[in-house]
Scaffold this motif. Structure first.
Motif, mmCIF file in Angstrom:
data_model
loop_
_atom_site.group_PDB
_atom_site.id
_atom_site.type_symbol
_atom_site.label_atom_id
_atom_site.label_comp_id
_atom_site.label_asym_id
_atom_site.label_seq_id
_atom_site.Cartn_x
_atom_site.Cartn_y
_atom_site.Cartn_z
ATOM 1 N N CYS A 3 -1.695 3.440 10.394
ATOM 2 C CA CYS A 3 -1.511 2.097 9.845
ATOM 3 C C CYS A 3 -0.030 1.758 9.593
ATOM 4 N N HIS A 23 -4.553 -3.204 -0.534
ATOM 5 C CA HIS A 23 -5.260 -1.986 -0.968
ATOM 6 C C HIS A 23 -5.749 -2.269 -2.383
ATOM 7 N N CYS A 63 -1.899 5.861 5.705
ATOM 8 C CA CYS A 63 -2.861 6.405 6.673
ATOM 9 C C CYS A 63 -2.109 6.518 7.993
ATOM 10 N N CYS A 116 0.839 -1.196 0.000
ATOM 11 C CA CYS A 116 0.000 0.000 0.000
ATOM 12 C C CYS A 116 0.875 1.248 0.000
HETATM 13 S S1 SF4 Z 1 -5.371 1.645 6.252
HETATM 14 FE FE1 SF4 Z 1 -5.417 0.660 4.254
HETATM 15 S S2 SF4 Z 1 -5.137 2.377 2.833
HETATM 16 FE FE2 SF4 Z 1 -4.455 3.124 4.812
HETATM 17 S S3 SF4 Z 1 -2.250 2.711 4.863
HETATM 18 FE FE3 SF4 Z 1 -3.253 0.966 5.827
HETATM 19 S S4 SF4 Z 1 -3.497 -0.526 4.166
HETATM 20 FE FE4 SF4 Z 1 -3.095 1.461 3.223
#
Ligand code: SF4
Length: 434
Positions: free
Chosen positions: A158, A196, A155, A151
């Motif tokens: 994360c 993702h 975010c 990804c």
């Molecule tokens: S929450 Fe989903 S979109 Fe956001 S960084 Fe983590 S894996 Fe990527």
């Protein structure tokens, strides 16, 4: 030779473990339960919380105590983050991160023979190629294919971009080849997933809707279900083309995380609540019957009572069919981990409110479907002898009659908790084999 597996953490780890199990089985290994006598124990680790690291150590120690002569392999995010620390644990001979997993049987055999410690963790941030791993199958009806890894979103809460690296997509030819093989074996439902998923194809000059269309075009494929998506993928083009594919299940899991713009900005989610709502409007314009499910984080750092209320209102407005609620949990190494955490009781109270709202919405969604006829893939028998499965819109349904692996048309009659009770309509079982 015998090998046992222990999976910690998320669904993606579960997937990777099952893929590695298939590779070991193909290479002639016997798979035994974790904790039984064996030559090799593989722990697919998780590092998203401090608890994940602690559990990895505990499991490595348990495997070593049970099989003092055996080899322990630590794979997954924990090894990716701290390979040398893992290799220092007694009995751990191989550290395998989130790449080179396809080499696991070979590395296990070599370590068993040579007794040499081996760090097979590569720099995931430089990884550009999707690692081919076999699909995860569930009985003989549903197969889950991971078609994308990594990804680039970052975010703020994360850790995944750090442990799984940048976006890599599986080559369409390889996806199609595996689906064809599984469809020939009788699998009917194909779940396309990724870390993702919406990013599928960006690195190989294609996109998600193109692979969906190609999978749907294959003989034997009855249903295609999609893993979690981000709202920005819901363009006119994507929704119109999905709607044109009758095999695409009318259930879309669109991650929300918060319904309040200021929280979304702190989460670095890159969309506003209005943009999210607009995406759902577009989706429903083309597929009014679609079930929209979501994830939401309760009690993100700094979230005020007012921001939380906005999220509750937004969720009610969208009328989700199901809401998965996660109380915020700090991931060391992320931006959000530097923010001050809310007290646990606040997070729990907000999570409870969101769960209660989600439950009401789920009941309302099932109630709204009563009286309709929907196709159900029968998968299991419940305690009272009824066959159960899911509609394309992911309503858990129970019926009398039908058999495992059949797709039948079911008239939904009544709701019992989160299950719809129904009756098989006409001689619909035939349609499964058309
Ligand atoms: S929450 Fe989903 S979109 Fe956001 S960084 Fe983590 S894996 Fe990527």
């Amino acid at each position: 030779m015998r090998v046992s597996f222990c999976t910690l953490g998320c669904k993606v780890n579960q997937y990777d473990t099952e893929s590695m199990m298939s590779l070991f089985a193909e290479a002639g290994w016997d798979i035994v339960d974790f904790g039984e006598e064996c030559e090799v124990s593989l722990i697919n680790s998780c590092t998203v919380t401090a608890t994940g690291d602690k559990k990895t150590r505990q499991m490595a120690s348990r495997a070593h105590t049970k099989n003092p002569e055996g080899i322990v392999i630590v794979a997954g995010c924990g090894a990716q983050k701290a390979a040398e620390e893992m290799l220092a644990l007694p009995g751990v001979y191989v550290a395998l991160g989130n790449k080179n997993r396809s080499l696991a049987p070979e590395l296990a055999a070599r370590a068993w023979e040579t007794r040499e410690k081996h760090n097979a963790v590569g720099d995931i941030m430089k990884e550009r190629v999707f690692e081919e791993l076999p699909a995860m199958t569930d009985g003989r009806t549903r197969a889950t294919l991971k078609i994308q890894d990594g990804c680039n979103r970052f975010c703020s809460y994360c850790i995944i971009p750090f442990t799984r690296g940048p976006v890599r997509s599986r080559q369409p030819e390889n996806v199609l080849k595996e689906v064809k093989r599984l469809a020939a074996e009788g699998f009917m439902e194909f779940v396309l997933t990724g870390i993702h998923l919406a990013s599928y194809g960006r690195d190989i000059e294609t996109d998600l809707i193109a692979i969906i269309e190609r999978v749907c075009a294959l003989d034997g494929v009855k249903r295609v279900r999609l893993g979690s998506l981000e709202p920005l993928i819901l363009t006119e083009d994507f929704c119109a083309r999905c709607a044109a594919q009758s095999k695409v299940c009318r259930q879309f899991h669109i991650s929300l995380q918060s319904g309040c713009d200021s929280v979304l900005a702190r989460m670095n989610r890159r969309y506003t609540a209005d943009e999210y709502a607009h995406g759902i409007e577009t989706l429903r314009k083309y597929m009014p019957e679609a079930a929209v499910t979501t994830d939401v984080i309760a009690g993100f750092p700094g979230e005020t009572e007012e921001e939380h209320r906005k999220t509750l209102e937004f969720i009610a407005r969208i009328a989700f069919a199901r809401v998965h609620v996660f109380p915020y949990s700090r991931r060391p190494g992320t931006k959000a981990a530097e923010l001050i955490d809310l007290p646990k009781r606040v997070k729990s109270a907000r999570a409870a409110e969101l769960i209660e709202l989600g439950r009401r919405l789920e009941h309302a969604y099932i109630d709204s479907a009563l009286g309709s006829v929907q196709s159900v893939l029968l998968e299991q028998e419940d305690a009272s002898g009824r066959m159960t499965g899911y509609t394309g819109t992911y309503i858990h349904t129970a019926v009398n009659g039908g058999s495992h692996g059949e797709i039948v048309d079911v008239k939904l009659l009544k709701r019992e908790g989160e299950t719809a009770l129904g009756e098989i309509a006409g001689d619909s079982a035939e349609s499964a084999n058309e």
